[in-house]
Design an enzyme around this catalytic site. Structure first.
Site, PDB file in Angstrom:
ATOM      1  N   ASP A  94       0.707  -1.249  -0.075  1.00 54.28           N
ATOM      2  CA  ASP A  94       0.074  -0.054  -0.137  1.00 54.28           C
ATOM      3  C   ASP A  94       0.816   1.368  -0.174  1.00 54.28           C
ATOM      4  O   ASP A  94       2.167   1.080   0.190  1.00 54.28           O
ATOM      5  CB  ASP A  94      -1.083   0.098   1.481  1.00 54.28           C
ATOM      6  CG  ASP A  94      -0.173   0.015   2.358  1.00 54.28           C
ATOM      7  OD1 ASP A  94       0.956   0.432   2.550  1.00 54.28           O
ATOM      8  OD2 ASP A  94      -0.862  -0.265   3.539  1.00 54.28           O
ATOM      9  N   CYS A 305     -12.792 -28.321   7.332  1.00 55.95           N
ATOM     10  CA  CYS A 305     -11.453 -27.594   7.263  1.00 55.95           C
ATOM     11  C   CYS A 305     -10.153 -28.227   7.521  1.00 55.95           C
ATOM     12  O   CYS A 305      -9.624 -29.104   8.444  1.00 55.95           O
ATOM     13  CB  CYS A 305     -11.452 -26.435   8.384  1.00 55.95           C
ATOM     14  SG  CYS A 305     -10.025 -25.411   8.252  1.00 55.95           S
ATOM     15  N   CYS A 310      -7.603 -27.394  13.072  1.00 60.05           N
ATOM     16  CA  CYS A 310      -8.875 -28.161  12.917  1.00 60.05           C
ATOM     17  C   CYS A 310      -8.536 -29.924  13.250  1.00 60.05           C
ATOM     18  O   CYS A 310      -9.344 -30.294  12.866  1.00 60.05           O
ATOM     19  CB  CYS A 310      -9.715 -27.998  11.847  1.00 60.05           C
ATOM     20  SG  CYS A 310     -10.565 -26.525  11.682  1.00 60.05           S
ATOM     21  N   HIS A 335      -5.944 -20.915  11.024  1.00 53.92           N
ATOM     22  CA  HIS A 335      -7.388 -21.286  10.550  1.00 53.92           C
ATOM     23  C   HIS A 335      -8.105 -20.167   9.984  1.00 53.92           C
ATOM     24  O   HIS A 335      -8.805 -20.408   9.007  1.00 53.92           O
ATOM     25  CB  HIS A 335      -8.081 -21.884  11.870  1.00 53.92           C
ATOM     26  CG  HIS A 335      -9.548 -21.756  11.782  1.00 53.92           C
ATOM     27  ND1 HIS A 335     -10.173 -22.845  10.934  1.00 53.92           N
ATOM     28  CD2 HIS A 335     -10.674 -21.029  11.786  1.00 53.92           C
ATOM     29  CE1 HIS A 335     -11.478 -22.736  10.899  1.00 53.92           C
ATOM     30  NE2 HIS A 335     -11.873 -21.733  11.532  1.00 53.92           N
TER      31      HIS A 335
END
Length: 373
Positions: A94, A305, A310, A335
């Protein structure tokens, strides 16, 4: 083939959702895409091989923070951000405009640029459109952003108009200052929630023929519905053959709302920041893992997932946070980024199959009937 190329592959039959590819010197990005935020050259707590396994293919770096530490010239000497960080896939930086907005008490804006005090030690710096381009060329990302003037919302129309027109003038200076042909430069559309000002900005920037166009200055205090209305009103005036990037947004619902309105690219700190604070995003809503309800919960965060978090139980993740183990924030960050990447991958498939509205309604229904922590 040019170093940078956007190819629009398909548009959903019922919505404005688009499926495309962005070709860069460091690889191809499938759109719609989500970019994890590596503010200082690192997504906090996530080693790059693990970040790649989340499905991430492009990462954002922050010009303001990197110019302060370690410094753009040091990064250049060490081969640019790709060599410095070890990330060999596409990168975007940016311009520093949003950080100067967020540090408004330390910043003075003039037509020339911004004069600001470092949040680290109070030392004085100047950043102009030309300076922002010079820093970003030294950093060497595949996609760089024009320097823009961001104002908070709500605000007086005159202040919004002044900032928007300054952004257009600065965009022209950014184009004149660029020297590298292997970087794509995106213009940034400003104008607050004033639809006519947004259109004026978009039309003037379109005439400058940037490689891509970003929508900036949203998610800075307005209501989500106002943001969606603004994007929808602006979309017809964004060049169809160029990628569209909604900056700093946001929640999972914001991504699928933006995609439905023709946005191709997103970035946000939310998946990593919320992960560090024990919040997990799922198709059943957000889970706050510090809550006592998970103390004996043997289930994974989500059954479908593939992420390492997970492979453990909700009870174990909660245990890591309650005992202050650093693995907890690391696992939830991985996650959440995996969840965002799964979300945009599912969106891409839905667009290809002309069922984006069905996909959108299914996701919203799941979040609405989901967990209440």
């Amino acid at each position: 083939m040019p170093a940078f190329q956007f190819q629009l592959l398909h548009q959903d039959a019922e919505t404005r959702a688009r499926r495309g590819t962005i070709t860069t010197p460091h690889g191809i990005v499938q759109t719609p895409t989500f970019m994890p935020v590596g503010t200082r050259g690192s997504v906090k707590g996530v080693e790059l091989s693990l970040l790649e396994k989340t499905g991430s293919r492009i990462v954002l770096g922050n010009t303001y923070h990197l110019m302060l530490r370690p410094g753009a010239e040091i990064v250049r000497e060490l081969g640019g951000l790709h060599a410095f960080t070890g990330w060999n896939a596409p990168m975007l930086t940016d311009s520093g405009g949003f950080q100067l907005f967020s540090l408004a008490k330390l910043t003075k804006i003039t037509e020339e640029g911004a004069v600001f005090r470092s949040h680290i030690d109070g030392s004085k710096f100047e950043l102009s459109p030309e300076g922002s381009i010079a820093v970003q060329e030294a950093l060497g990302a595949d996609i760089i952003m024009a320097f823009d003037h961001v104002v908070e919302l709500p605000n007086k129309r005159q202040n919004i108009a002044d900032a928007m027109r300054r952004t257009v003038r600065w965009a022209a200076r950014c184009q004149a200052a660029r020297t590298r042909e292997d970087q794509a430069l995106f213009g940034i559309v400003q104008g607050g929630l004033e639809h006519d000002l947004r259109r004026e900005c978009a039309e003037q920037l379109a005439e400058m023929n940037f490689e891509g166009y970003a929508i900036g200055g949203l998610s800075v205090g307005e209501e989500p519905c106002e943001m969606y209305e603004c994007i929808e009103a602006l979309e017809p005036f964004m060049p169809r053959e160029k990628p569209r990037y909604l900056m700093g947004v946001g929640r999972p619902i914001d991504l699928i709302e933006g995609i439905m309105r023709g946005v191709d690219m997103f970035d946000c700190v939310m998946p990593s920041r919320n992960g560090r604070n024990a919040m997990a995003f799922t198709d059943a809503g957000a889970m706050r893992l510090r809550n006592a309800r998970y103390e004996r919960d043997p289930r994974p965060l989500e059954e479908n997932c593939p992420c390492p978090a997970c492979q453990r139980s909700r009870a174990y993740i909660r245990h890591l946070f309650t005992t202050g183990e650093m693995l907890g924030p690391i696992l939830l960050t991985i996650h959440n980024i995996t969840y965002y990447q799964r979300l945009v991958a599912e969106a891409r498939r839905a667009i290809e199959e002309d069922r984006y509205r069905e996909f959108y309604e299914s996701k919203v229904a799941g979040w609405n009937r989901g967990l209440v922590d």
